[in-house]
Design a protein around this motif. Structure first.
Motif, PDB file in Angstrom:
ATOM      1  N   ILE A 128       0.947  -1.152   0.052  1.00 36.01           N
ATOM      2  CA  ILE A 128      -0.127  -0.081  -0.097  1.00 36.01           C
ATOM      3  C   ILE A 128       0.913   1.288   0.033  1.00 36.01           C
ATOM      4  CG2 ILE A 128      -1.577   1.378   1.297  1.00 36.01           C
ATOM      5  CD1 ILE A 128      -2.630  -1.280   2.402  1.00 36.01           C
ATOM      6  N   GLY A 162      -1.793  -5.222  -1.699  1.00 33.69           N
ATOM      7  CA  GLY A 162      -1.460  -4.158  -1.379  1.00 33.69           C
ATOM      8  C   GLY A 162      -1.399  -2.919  -2.402  1.00 33.69           C
ATOM      9  N   ILE A 205      -4.295  -1.106  -3.684  1.00 38.70           N
ATOM     10  CA  ILE A 205      -5.038  -0.300  -2.886  1.00 38.70           C
ATOM     11  C   ILE A 205      -4.189   1.120  -3.007  1.00 38.70           C
ATOM     12  CG2 ILE A 205      -5.462   0.758  -0.604  1.00 38.70           C
ATOM     13  CD1 ILE A 205      -5.928  -2.047   0.307  1.00 38.70           C
ATOM     14  N   ASP A 226     -11.031   2.274  -3.671  1.00 40.01           N
ATOM     15  CA  ASP A 226     -10.324   1.947  -2.582  1.00 40.01           C
ATOM     16  C   ASP A 226     -11.563   0.567  -1.808  1.00 40.01           C
ATOM     17  OD1 ASP A 226      -8.762   3.700  -3.243  1.00 40.01           O
ATOM     18  OD2 ASP A 226      -9.713   5.068  -1.636  1.00 40.01           O
ATOM     19  N   PHE A 227     -12.716   0.774  -1.635  1.00 40.59           N
ATOM     20  CA  PHE A 227     -13.494   0.021  -0.716  1.00 40.59           C
ATOM     21  C   PHE A 227     -13.360  -1.313  -1.379  1.00 40.59           C
ATOM     22  CE2 PHE A 227     -15.186   3.897   1.229  1.00 40.59           C
ATOM     23  CZ  PHE A 227     -15.075   3.543   2.455  1.00 40.59           C
ATOM     24  N   ASN A 251     -10.948  -2.863  -3.224  1.00 46.16           N
ATOM     25  CA  ASN A 251      -9.831  -3.501  -2.916  1.00 46.16           C
ATOM     26  C   ASN A 251      -9.662  -3.867  -1.536  1.00 46.16           C
ATOM     27  OD1 ASN A 251      -8.468  -3.561  -5.564  1.00 46.16           O
ATOM     28  ND2 ASN A 251      -8.322  -1.269  -5.388  1.00 46.16           N
ATOM     29  N   ILE A 252     -10.052  -2.948  -0.507  1.00 50.31           N
ATOM     30  CA  ILE A 252     -10.169  -3.356   0.789  1.00 50.31           C
ATOM     31  C   ILE A 252     -10.949  -4.741   1.188  1.00 50.31           C
ATOM     32  CG2 ILE A 252     -10.836  -2.364   3.224  1.00 50.31           C
ATOM     33  CD1 ILE A 252     -10.009   0.241   2.157  1.00 50.31           C
ATOM     34  N   ILE A 280      -9.427  -7.556  -0.033  1.00 52.35           N
ATOM     35  CA  ILE A 280      -8.687  -7.960   0.744  1.00 52.35           C
ATOM     36  C   ILE A 280      -8.933  -8.968   1.953  1.00 52.35           C
ATOM     37  CG2 ILE A 280      -6.753  -7.075   2.243  1.00 52.35           C
ATOM     38  CD1 ILE A 280      -5.759  -5.432   0.102  1.00 52.35           C
ATOM     39  N   LEU A 281      -9.973  -8.362   2.707  1.00 46.16           N
ATOM     40  CA  LEU A 281     -10.629  -8.805   3.859  1.00 46.16           C
ATOM     41  C   LEU A 281     -10.961 -10.259   3.627  1.00 46.16           C
ATOM     42  CD1 LEU A 281     -12.605  -5.837   5.144  1.00 46.16           C
ATOM     43  CD2 LEU A 281     -10.469  -6.645   6.296  1.00 46.16           C
ATOM     44  N   TYR A 308      -8.534  11.186   5.228  1.00 46.59           N
ATOM     45  CA  TYR A 308      -8.608   9.932   4.523  1.00 46.59           C
ATOM     46  C   TYR A 308      -7.483   9.557   3.856  1.00 46.59           C
ATOM     47  CZ  TYR A 308     -10.273   6.163   1.437  1.00 46.59           C
ATOM     48  OH  TYR A 308     -10.459   5.188   0.661  1.00 46.59           O
ATOM     49  N   LEU A 325      -5.027   6.584   5.305  1.00 52.16           N
ATOM     50  CA  LEU A 325      -5.039   5.363   4.831  1.00 52.16           C
ATOM     51  C   LEU A 325      -3.913   4.857   3.899  1.00 52.16           C
ATOM     52  CD1 LEU A 325      -6.633   2.857   3.809  1.00 52.16           C
ATOM     53  CD2 LEU A 325      -7.574   4.142   1.968  1.00 52.16           C
TER      54      LEU A 325
END
Length: 362
Positions: A58, A94, A97, A128-129, A131-132, A135-136, A343, A347
């Motif tokens: 990231i 990463g 993101i 972003d959301f 990708n996040i 990843i989760l 943000y 982030l």
């Protein structure tokens, strides 16, 4: 006649602004790479575990604004046995993101116009959301079962001898001459390149949005909304093909932020385009890796493709989740602009630094 002349002037302004906008993104990436490549190489070499690799991916990509550069550095370090393939794959996750910070910077140009910013900022952070959230889901599974590592290894052994194809980048031929001239003038002052690129980005985007509004008509909006982005599949395909040709997801995803900000395109129709762009950039990287015939490069390229493919399969049908999260956060950010700046800083930069230092001190 006067109205026609006005339209022609606005059309000319649109194309000049578009050219400078694309050149500014390209120049920003070049400048940041000049400043950060050696630092990033040393940073990635410190990767001790997969979680740290994710964080470094990231941070590294947010600094140099190029997931391709991060991937290339990672491949070279794996080939040199400095880091393992199991630590390299989270770095690539990463990087997905980190590369989206360009979108968010572009959306900040709208910050002085509340209604535009309220549309543009969610359009930037929905990437972003996506990708996040991916990843989760994927990262814990990768830690436990090494799905991407196993499948990408299998595919690399199958395709290693196939060879790849070189895709010519038409955008590079148009933009590179200007970028090279600016880089030549400021060859001893890399930081000046970054400052100039940011200023160029700000002014070019301002004129781009203004000219788009002046040229916008109900007919144009219908063409964009009903035909180009008429269905999720059409938008996804446009994002995929455009990015595969231009070879930069940062550029192609940043292009639709002004469209959404100006109200010409909706976030709901722009999201599949961004997901398609994510896949498009991995196809380009995969073809380049196949051309090298390097098993490690091919494996990492397949892992990158696999990560985005899984995310697409999950969140294209469930696009309401990342879109709602982006709209919720964007609504609060439009009321408090400082929240948008926070943000980006937290982030992409502050949080990775804190996690990195904390992990290293343990």
């Amino acid at each position: 006649m006067r109205e026609k002349t006005k339209k022609i002037l606005y059309l000319l302004l649109f194309f000049i602004s578009l050219y400078l906008f694309l050149a500014s993104i390209n120049l920003l990436g070049d400048g940041l790479k000049l400043l950060g490549n050696n630092f990033i190489k040393n940073l990635i070499a410190l990767t001790a575990n997969p979680f740290l690799g994710l964080i470094i991916g990231i941070f590294a990509t947010a600094i140099i604004q190029s997931s391709s550069a991060t991937t290339s550095i990672t491949v070279s370090l794996v080939a040199s046995n400095i880091i393992s393939i199991s630590n390299a794959i989270p770095i690539i996750m990463g990087a997905n993101i980190g590369t989206t910070v360009t979108n968010t910077l572009v959306s900040l140009i709208h910050v002085t116009r509340k209604s535009e910013f309220q549309r543009a900022f969610p359009a930037a952070i929905v990437h972003d959301f996506f990708n996040i959230l991916t990843i989760l889901i994927v990262f814990p599974l990768e830690l436990k079962y090494q799905i991407l590592q196993r499948v990408s290894h299998l595919l690399s052994t199958i395709f290693c001898s196939f060879g790849g194809a070189h895709i010519a980048n038409p955008l590079k031929y148009i933009i590179t001459p200007l970028s090279n001239q600016i880089l030549k003038i400021t060859s001893q002052l890399n930081w000046l390149v970054v400052i100039f690129a940011l200023l160029l980005l700000f002014f070019s985007l301002k004129f781009l949005v203004d000219s788009m509004k002046a040229l916008s008509s109900r007919r144009l909006e219908l063409i964009i909304d009903h035909y180009l982005f008429g269905s999720s599949f059409a938008a996804f395909l446009i994002g995929l093909i455009t990015t595969a040709l231009i070879q930069s997801s940062s550029v192609t995803t940043s292009l639709i932020i002004p469209l959404i900000g100006a109200g010409i395109l909706s976030l709901d129709k722009g999201f599949p385009y961004m997901v398609g762009a994510n896949i498009g950039t991995t196809i380009t990287a995969l073809l380049a890796a196949l051309a090298t015939a390097s098993p490690l490069a091919i494996q990492i390229a397949f892992a990158h493709f696999g990560f985005n493919f899984i995310g697409s399969c999950i969140f294209l049908p469930l696009k309401i989740i990342p879109i709602k999260l982006a709209l919720f956060f964007g609504n609060h950010a439009s009321k408090n602009r400082f929240l948008a700046i926070s943000y980006i800083v937290i982030l992409f930069y502050l949080l990775p630094i804190i996690i990195f230092i904390t992990t290293k001190l343990k």
